[in-house]
Design a protein around this motif. Sequence first.
Motif: not given
Length: 338
Positions: A11-19, A52-59, A79-88
């Motif tokens: 999987v290819l992600v943008s070298e800069i992601g939006l937090g 940018v296609n990488f977006f980072d968040t957390a619950n 469909q154009h976004a790679i979404i990352a989120t977190k748990v803990r």
Amino acid sequence: MKYNLLGNTGVLVSEIGLGTMTFGGGDKWGLFGSLDEKEAGILVDRAMDAGVNFFDTANVYAEGRSEEILGKTLKGKRQHAIIATKVRGRMGPGPNELGLSRLHIIRQVEDSLKRLGTDYIDLYQIHNPDQLTDWEETLRVLDDLVRSGKIRYIGSSNMTGWNIMKTRGLSQLHGLHAFKSSQSYYSLAAREIEREIIPVLQDQKMGLIVWSPLAGGFLSGKYSRNDQGTNEDRHAKLSFPPVDKEKTFAILDVLRDIAEARETTIAQIALAWVLNRPVVTSVIVGAKRPEQLQDNLAASGILLNQAELARLDEVSRLPIEYPAWPFLAQDDSIVRKL
């Protein structure tokens, strides 16, 4: 925009992601930002326009509001976004509303899917280790979620090198999906992960997602020895991440020289240094204003020359620690320097 492979996933992600820690606000999280859906939507659109296609968040960000806002801003563009989120983290007052147990993770992945308005999460990351839950239980439930299609890949965050290796070993032993990446704090002001975490990631062919590459804004160019902010400044209210100010002011002196010579900003050079590190997959930037985001995005593509890298490496390098120095001590010249 340059794209990098996320570990060995293909999987290819943008070298800069939006937090998205600046989305949502609230009593606890408002210190980092309180952008509403309209304001956040402008940033998301600007980021996507820049590649940018990488977006980072957390619950936990804004008690779930960050995920909600991100999901709405990506409506029609999922469909154009790679979404990352977190748990803990804690998501309620009850005794089981935090941690990495099967009970908590299954509840939280369902809640995150609803808030994000999607039926799958691209990268589901544990936010921090959980000392109360056996790693095998956590890895098994994450494996079940991958197999069910609710998450595509799993990642770690804020873990030590030995813990990353332990989890990789357990995943291999039991035939479970393994962590594909580590999200870690890394900046010119904090290079500790170079000691053990980065070597592990390189050895295991894992991705490195960097959070707070500007040291919580301290490397943005806003601060200097003569201007350390006001009592209303974020660092005055919460020193996160913690910064060795004297060392960082020396780093800022070099950053300022390079930025002036290149006719660019201090923030762009600080980000470019991280982006120039060969192990880095993506660097997460956060913003409260469109112009701030645009300045950060402009760091993509800046290539620092060897002289510039050498100056920044010298002013920011880590002290040599055991067990590294006994091997280096075989060279008398190094002994004298120590």
